[in-house]
Design a protein around this motif. Structure first.
Motif, PDB file in Angstrom:
ATOM      1  N   ILE A   1       0.784  -1.035   0.236  1.00 47.30           N
ATOM      2  CA  ILE A   1       0.222   0.185  -0.232  1.00 47.30           C
ATOM      3  C   ILE A   1       1.018   1.874   0.115  1.00 47.30           C
ATOM      4  O   ILE A   1       2.237   1.778  -0.027  1.00 47.30           O
ATOM      5  CB  ILE A   1      -1.114   0.082   1.319  1.00 47.30           C
TER       6      ILE A   1
ATOM      7  N   ASN B   1       0.892  -3.541   4.978  1.00 48.69           N
ATOM      8  CA  ASN B   1      -1.311  -4.107   5.429  1.00 48.69           C
ATOM      9  C   ASN B   1      -1.812  -3.080   6.444  1.00 48.69           C
ATOM     10  O   ASN B   1      -2.644  -3.746   6.672  1.00 48.69           O
ATOM     11  CB  ASN B   1      -1.432  -5.613   5.101  1.00 48.69           C
TER      12      ASN B   1
ATOM     13  N   GLN C   1      -6.823   0.803   9.854  1.00 45.80           N
ATOM     14  CA  GLN C   1      -7.454   0.326   8.969  1.00 45.80           C
ATOM     15  C   GLN C   1      -6.649  -1.275   8.842  1.00 45.80           C
ATOM     16  O   GLN C   1      -4.742  -1.450   8.639  1.00 45.80           O
ATOM     17  CB  GLN C   1      -7.534   0.092   7.835  1.00 45.80           C
TER      18      GLN C   1
ATOM     19  N   VAL D   1      -5.582  -3.708   5.673  1.00 47.34           N
ATOM     20  CA  VAL D   1      -5.503  -4.334   4.056  1.00 47.34           C
ATOM     21  C   VAL D   1      -5.172  -4.954   3.733  1.00 47.34           C
ATOM     22  O   VAL D   1      -3.810  -6.078   4.065  1.00 47.34           O
ATOM     23  CB  VAL D   1      -4.849  -2.444   3.331  1.00 47.34           C
TER      24      VAL D   1
ATOM     25  N   ASN E   1      -7.369  -4.395  -3.647  1.00 46.58           N
ATOM     26  CA  ASN E   1      -7.421  -4.982  -2.196  1.00 46.58           C
ATOM     27  C   ASN E   1      -9.406  -4.578  -1.747  1.00 46.58           C
ATOM     28  O   ASN E   1      -9.662  -3.564  -1.749  1.00 46.58           O
ATOM     29  CB  ASN E   1      -7.014  -4.123  -1.515  1.00 46.58           C
TER      30      ASN E   1
ATOM     31  N   TYR F   1     -10.354  -3.811   2.685  1.00 45.55           N
ATOM     32  CA  TYR F   1      -9.756  -3.292   4.685  1.00 45.55           C
ATOM     33  C   TYR F   1     -11.245  -3.167   5.110  1.00 45.55           C
ATOM     34  O   TYR F   1     -12.267  -3.069   4.819  1.00 45.55           O
ATOM     35  CB  TYR F   1      -9.653  -2.227   3.750  1.00 45.55           C
TER      36      TYR F   1
ATOM     37  N   GLU G   1     -11.377  -1.325  -2.876  1.00 47.55           N
ATOM     38  CA  GLU G   1      -9.952  -0.431  -3.488  1.00 47.55           C
ATOM     39  C   GLU G   1      -9.266  -0.987  -4.473  1.00 47.55           C
ATOM     40  O   GLU G   1      -9.191  -1.840  -4.228  1.00 47.55           O
ATOM     41  CB  GLU G   1      -9.639   0.301  -2.242  1.00 47.55           C
TER      42      GLU G   1
ATOM     43  N   SER H   1     -12.186   3.606  -4.430  1.00 51.85           N
ATOM     44  CA  SER H   1     -12.535   2.977  -2.429  1.00 51.85           C
ATOM     45  C   SER H   1     -14.008   3.505  -2.504  1.00 51.85           C
ATOM     46  O   SER H   1     -15.018   4.439  -3.212  1.00 51.85           O
ATOM     47  CB  SER H   1     -11.768   3.465  -1.556  1.00 51.85           C
TER      48      SER H   1
END
Length: 154
Positions: free
Chosen positions: A21, A49, A74, A76, A84, A86, A115, A125
């Motif tokens: 990310i 993540n 969050q 992810v 992804n 989340y 997202e 997202s």
């Protein structure tokens, strides 16, 4: 057979952790929660993540002027390609002015969404954020916010 399962698991784990990310993302989040409508949204990478998201929302209508700041932690998880999903949890504070009635409120929030991370620095997202507010005069119940986010990654 056990070795084959182990090899497939390792390949899957490597593939899942290979996607990362972005360090930072800044943009807007447009939804419908209590009429807030628009929010400025910032995401900050923490570790693989995991990220923080901060959203500053405002409302200016004939009956109510308000703002709120929400922070979420969050997790992810990659799906496939640039997709992804989340999930997150957090809370927030806000202030409102409704004529003769004004004050502050607090809230706790959850977050679940999907997202897509494009090949260029854009992230789009769609998420659902349930919020429970704590103020009898403004927000004392469960609100479900469904929002679309658009963020520039840097």
């Amino acid at each position: 057979m056990k070795n084959l399962i182990l090899i497939l698991f390792l390949i899957g784990a490597t593939t899942m952790s290979a996607q990362s990310i972005s360090k930072n993302a800044l943009g807007i989040r447009v939804g419908d929660n209590d009429g807030f409508g628009g929010e400025i949204s910032y995401q900050r990478y923490l570790q693989e993540n995991n990220r923080l998201e901060f959203d500053l929302g405002w409302r200016d209508s004939d009956n109510v002027e308000a703002f709120k700041l929400v922070g979420l932690y969050q997790w992810v998880m990659p799906i496939d390609g640039g997709f992804n999903w989340y999930v997150g949890a957090g809370g927030g504070v806000g202030s409102f002015d409704a004529g003769d009635n004004d004050g502050a409120f607090a809230l706790i929030a959850g977050d679940i969404g999907i997202e897509y991370d494009f090949d260029f620095p854009l992230l789009i997202s769609l998420d659902m954020r349930p919020e429970i507010g704590f103020n009898d005069n403004y927000s004392d119940d469960l609100d479900l916010d469904i929002a679309l986010g658009l963020r520039y990654q840097f």
